[in-house]
Design an enzyme around this catalytic site. Structure first.
Site, short mmCIF file in Angstrom:
data_model
loop_
_atom_site.label_atom_id
_atom_site.label_comp_id
_atom_site.label_asym_id
_atom_site.label_seq_id
_atom_site.Cartn_x
_atom_site.Cartn_y
_atom_site.Cartn_z
N PHE A 85 -10.35 0.71 0.07
CA PHE A 85 -9.37 0.35 -0.95
C PHE A 85 -8.93 -1.11 -0.85
CE2 PHE A 85 -4.57 0.70 -1.80
CZ PHE A 85 -4.69 0.28 -3.12
N THR A 106 -0.21 -2.36 9.82
CA THR A 106 0.64 -1.56 8.94
C THR A 106 2.09 -1.61 9.40
OG1 THR A 106 1.12 0.72 8.24
CG2 THR A 106 0.01 0.46 10.33
N ASP A 107 3.02 -1.41 8.48
CA ASP A 107 4.44 -1.33 8.84
C ASP A 107 4.74 -0.11 9.70
OD1 ASP A 107 4.13 0.61 6.86
OD2 ASP A 107 5.70 -0.20 5.55
N GLU A 108 3.85 0.88 9.71
CA GLU A 108 4.10 2.11 10.44
C GLU A 108 4.15 1.92 11.96
OE1 GLU A 108 2.23 5.71 9.01
OE2 GLU A 108 1.63 4.69 7.17
N TYR A 123 -1.86 8.02 14.05
CA TYR A 123 -2.38 6.89 13.27
C TYR A 123 -1.64 5.60 13.61
CZ TYR A 123 -2.44 3.58 9.41
OH TYR A 123 -2.48 2.42 8.66
N LYS A 148 -2.89 2.06 15.55
CA LYS A 148 -2.82 0.73 14.96
C LYS A 148 -1.98 -0.21 15.84
CE LYS A 148 -4.27 -0.52 11.52
NZ LYS A 148 -5.57 -1.16 11.20
N ASN A 168 0.71 0.35 -0.03
CA ASN A 168 -0.06 -0.23 -1.12
C ASN A 168 -0.31 0.79 -2.23
OD1 ASN A 168 -2.21 -2.90 -0.14
ND2 ASN A 168 -0.46 -2.20 1.02
N PRO A 184 2.29 17.79 -4.83
CA PRO A 184 2.87 18.31 -3.57
C PRO A 184 3.78 17.27 -2.93
CG PRO A 184 0.62 17.57 -3.20
CD PRO A 184 0.90 17.33 -4.65
#
Length: 329
Positions: free
Chosen positions: A17, A135-137, A159, A163, A189, A214
């Site tokens: 992506f 990533t912000d995570e 995940y 990262k 994103n 969902p």
């Protein structure tokens, strides 16, 4: 500062992506104003479920484009990177939180070991820039305020933890070996060509098919949203103007609960909330993400795509490109 008239780029995960958006924008001249105008772009991708060569169809005939099928965990990756490569961008990653809960091992392998393997290759090839897309995570969850780049890493999902580990390994290669590392951490994103396992495309394609969406828990979890093209422009700013060994947050301008964005999509389709199917909350679901982006703003970056405009164009893209995603519904 990276530039010049002979820029050669190696893009891992370039059929995914965000990676494919970088490749398209680079080859289409959309990043010229930021100094990214490559003479060669090599895309290296394992083509897992999230990688799709159709994402690169519009540039596949460009003589500057080359595709190599491969995995960043492959020790032979060194032989795939051009000897005169200027820039490596590592978009390659397992990236879906739910999948990391169901099967963490592949996230550890790809996101940690794969990144280290690629860094080792970059060291040997003596590239001018290595950009780790994060990533912000990695920061965990924050109830109020926002994270700057010095905030402690407190990841909660496998995940996010993988990262965070990749970020630390990347920085260690800068400190120990002098690999010219830059790290970007971005908020959620949305946009064209996003795999329909993610919230925005999943909900859009469900509604297009007349299905319910969902929604986890109460839907009160909060995220920042950024159009993928703005994310790519942020990365380009970091490549051109960023300081080596540094981390740069790329924040979205729009903060919404998951219920807010669901209601926006329902309104667009003239549907009511009977189309929401509340489901059991995700394990360890982070409540809120929020990035402080003053550091990247100080090197000249700001977002261009307003959320309402961006989400409407995204809906229209999925509506007009059913052939791209119907195999996954």
């Amino acid at each position: 500062m990276l530039g010049g008239a002979n820029l050669k780029i190696f893009v891992t995960g370039g059929a995914g992506f965000i990676g494919s958006e970088f490749v398209r924008m680079s080859l289409n001249g959309n990043l010229k104003d930021i100094g990214i105008n490559p003479t060669k772009v090599v895309v290296y991708d394992a083509l897992t479920y999230a990688g799709n060569l159709n994402n690169l169809k519009s540039v596949s005939s460009d003589i500057r484009y080359e595709f190599i099928h491969g995995d960043i965990c492959d020790p032979q990756i060194l032989n795939k990177i051009p000897d005169d490569c200027d820039l490596i961008l590592n978009f390659a990653a397992e990236s879906h939180v739910d999948r990391s809960i169901d099967g963490p091992a592949v996230f550890v392998k790809t996101n940690i070991l794969g990144t280290q393997n690629l860094l080792e290759a970059a060291k040997i090839k003596d590239v001018k820039r290595f950009v780790q897309i994060s990533t912000d995570e990695v920061y965990g969850s924050i109830d109020t305020g926002s994270w700057d780049e010095l905030f402690p890493l407190r990841p909660n999902s496998p995940y996010a933890a993988s990262k965070a580990a990749a970020d630390l390994i990347s920085l260690s290669y800068y400190k120990t070996f002098g690999v010219p590392v830059l790290i970007t951490r971005c908020s959620n994103n949305y946009g064209y060509f996003q795999n329909i396992e993610k919230l925005v495309p999943l909900f859009i394609t469900n509604l297009l098919a007349g299905k319910k969406v969902p929604l986890y828990g109460s839907g009160k979890n909060i995220r920042e949203w950024i159009h993928v093209s703005d994310h790519v422009r942020g990365i380009a700013h970091v490549i051109k103007y960023g300081e080596l060994g540094e981390v740069y947050n790329i924040a979205g301008d729009t903060e919404l609960t998951n219920l807010d964005i669901t209601r926006m999509l329902l309104k667009y389709f003239n549907l009511d909330e009977t189309y929401i199917a509340y489901v059991s909350d995700r394990k360890g679901h982070d409540f809120r993400y929020a990035l402080n982006s003053s550091k990247i703003q100080n090197i000249g970056f700001k977002n261009k795509v307003e959320f309402k405009q961006g989400i409407e164009s995204t809906i229209l893209w999925y509506k007009n490109n059913k052939d791209w995603y119907t195999h996954a519904i």
